[in-house]
Scaffold this motif. Structure first.
Motif, mmCIF file in Angstrom:
data_model
loop_
_atom_site.group_PDB
_atom_site.id
_atom_site.type_symbol
_atom_site.label_atom_id
_atom_site.label_comp_id
_atom_site.label_asym_id
_atom_site.label_seq_id
_atom_site.Cartn_x
_atom_site.Cartn_y
_atom_site.Cartn_z
ATOM 1 N N PHE A 176 0.445 -8.142 5.793
ATOM 2 C CA PHE A 176 1.672 -8.039 5.016
ATOM 3 C C PHE A 176 1.471 -8.441 3.561
ATOM 4 C CE2 PHE A 176 3.635 -7.313 9.060
ATOM 5 C CZ PHE A 176 4.717 -6.511 8.748
ATOM 6 N N GLY A 177 0.508 -9.325 3.290
ATOM 7 C CA GLY A 177 0.190 -9.628 1.900
ATOM 8 C C GLY A 177 -0.329 -8.399 1.174
ATOM 9 N N GLN A 178 -1.154 -7.612 1.854
ATOM 10 C CA GLN A 178 -1.668 -6.377 1.254
ATOM 11 C C GLN A 178 -0.545 -5.367 1.037
ATOM 12 O OE1 GLN A 178 -4.936 -4.884 3.614
ATOM 13 N NE2 GLN A 178 -5.969 -6.858 3.614
ATOM 14 N N ILE A 179 0.361 -5.254 2.017
ATOM 15 C CA ILE A 179 1.480 -4.323 1.877
ATOM 16 C C ILE A 179 2.325 -4.693 0.663
ATOM 17 C CG2 ILE A 179 3.628 -3.528 2.936
ATOM 18 C CD1 ILE A 179 2.241 -3.852 5.674
ATOM 19 N N LEU A 180 2.615 -5.995 0.506
ATOM 20 C CA LEU A 180 3.428 -6.439 -0.628
ATOM 21 C C LEU A 180 2.771 -6.053 -1.947
ATOM 22 C CD1 LEU A 180 5.854 -8.028 -1.765
ATOM 23 C CD2 LEU A 180 4.448 -10.103 -1.598
ATOM 24 N N ARG A 181 1.472 -6.269 -2.057
ATOM 25 C CA ARG A 181 0.775 -5.950 -3.306
ATOM 26 C C ARG A 181 0.836 -4.464 -3.635
ATOM 27 N NH1 ARG A 181 -2.459 -10.193 -1.367
ATOM 28 N NH2 ARG A 181 -3.855 -8.791 -0.208
ATOM 29 N N ILE A 305 9.551 -7.917 2.998
ATOM 30 C CA ILE A 305 8.627 -6.851 2.604
ATOM 31 C C ILE A 305 9.080 -5.511 3.190
ATOM 32 C CG2 ILE A 305 6.253 -6.019 2.861
ATOM 33 C CD1 ILE A 305 5.385 -8.993 2.731
ATOM 34 N N ILE A 306 9.591 -5.524 4.411
ATOM 35 C CA ILE A 306 10.116 -4.292 5.005
ATOM 36 C C ILE A 306 11.297 -3.777 4.188
ATOM 37 C CG2 ILE A 306 11.308 -3.341 7.015
ATOM 38 C CD1 ILE A 306 9.576 -5.191 8.756
ATOM 39 N N CYS A 307 12.161 -4.686 3.716
ATOM 40 C CA CYS A 307 13.295 -4.273 2.880
ATOM 41 C C CYS A 307 12.805 -3.589 1.602
ATOM 42 C CB CYS A 307 14.161 -5.479 2.528
ATOM 43 S SG CYS A 307 15.099 -6.160 3.910
ATOM 44 N N ILE A 308 11.761 -4.152 0.998
ATOM 45 C CA ILE A 308 11.193 -3.533 -0.207
ATOM 46 C C ILE A 308 10.658 -2.151 0.113
ATOM 47 C CG2 ILE A 308 9.374 -3.697 -1.953
ATOM 48 C CD1 ILE A 308 9.571 -6.761 -1.667
#
Length: 344
Positions: A176-181, A305-308
């Protein structure tokens, strides 16, 4: 019924007749609300057997434009078969179509009547008994899910799992850190702070390659629980199931966003201590409240992160859904909750 629906009904009748070995009629075909990646239909199929007509209440889910988003229907079918066969309150899978009904796969399950709206559960007098019974029932359901033999079950080899030698906690924080980036259109310092906190606290800090791995539902929360006045009838929406830490499911049920305004921490209707104790009795596994709290912090990060990502689908022109656009604002709710959790 529109012409396209007439054609769909005929395809379904031919498919069910072929699978059941008897003539079939379909009635009450109606499309239900659903996401952009797949359609959900309710119908009643009457199969003319030698012993007499058999009417089957069904739900059909099929891929839009012939391509699955996320978990494939064939993997979902195998997952439901394993869960239902192990005694989990999950829909009973009946048939899997691989192109007979449309360009993509279609999954048929036996329809279960009930309610899913959390606000009705929280407010309606009709569900007072359900509010009292559900926390214990949900703990028992979670225990049954976590006991499913995903290694020995047929068709589950593609189930998402941490790489060998990597603990579920380390794997999920990294993912999830990678997804956020990749997806964040602007800085989110609270999410960055929470990700840093997660890497400095157990179970991440004390992670071992042999950390326990079980089948995790992945979206075990109110809204995905079908209930009646007596309590739980089924757990729905298995598309996010994966191999992970059993505490992840317990924590996700406690994330504030899934309390829907209820005052109590477990789905808005239950207290943590009673929920954990019921899970321990049903599973034989000890609940570490600190570990659950870690996964609750992670759950808020994950939902933020899913909301983003939902908002990005709208902003990038991949979807014109105003609902997806509006979900983006809920990132702020998770950030506020994270600040409360990290300060506590």
């Amino acid at each position: 019924m529109a012409r396209a629906d007439d054609e769909l009904q005929q395809r379904i009748e031919a498919f069910i007749a072929a699978r059941s070995g008897a003539p079939a009629r379909v009635g009450g075909l109606r499309r239900l609300t659903g996401g952009a990646s797949r359609e959900t239909w309710a119908l009643d199929a009457t199969v003319a057997r030698d012993s007499g007509d058999e009417t089957l209440p069904l739900i059909m889910q099929r891929d839009v434009r012939g391509k699955a988003s996320g978990m494939s229907r064939s993997l979902e079918f195998a997952l439901l078969r394993a869960a239902h066969g192990a005694g989990v309150l999950a829909p009973e899978p009946l048939w899997l179509s691989d192109g007979e009904i449309g360009a993509g796969q279609a999954l048929f399950v036996r329809r279960i009547d009930g309610e899913t709206l959390p606000r009705r559960l929280l407010r309606d007098d009709e569900y007072a008994g359900a509010r009292a019974a559900l926390p214990g029932q949900l703990a028992e359901i979670a225990a049954r899910i976590h006991a499913v033999d995903y290694r020995g079950a047929e068709g589950l080899s593609e189930l998402q799992a941490p790489p060998e030698g990597v603990s579920p906690a380390v794997h999920e924080v990294s993912r999830f850190g990678q997804i956020l980036r990749v997806i964040a259109p602007e800085p989110h310092p609270v999410l960055d702070l929470a990700l840093r906190w997660l890497t400095q606290a157990p179970p991440y800090r004390d992670a071992r390659p042999d950390d326990e791995r079980v089948l995790v539902h992945g979206d075990f929360r109110m809204g995905n629980v079908l209930f009646g006045p007596e309590g739980a009838r089924a757990v729905l929406d298995w598309e996010l199931a994966h191999v992970g830490d059993p505490m992840e499911d317990l924590a996700w049920m406690c994330v504030r966003s899934w309390r829907f305004g209820g005052a109590k921490p477990v789905g808005g209707i239950g207290e943590r201590d009673a929920f954990y104790a019921a899970y321990e009795r049903a599973s034989g596994r000890r609940v570490d409240p600190g570990r659950v709290r870690w996964w609750e912090v992670f759950g808020n990060v994950r939902w933020g992160i899913i909301c983003i990502s939902q908002a990005r689908a709208y902003l990038d022109g991949h979807s014109n859904s105003v609902e997806l656009a509006s979900i983006g604002r809920r990132t702020a709710e998770t950030e506020w909750e994270l600040l409360e959790l990290l300060e506590g």
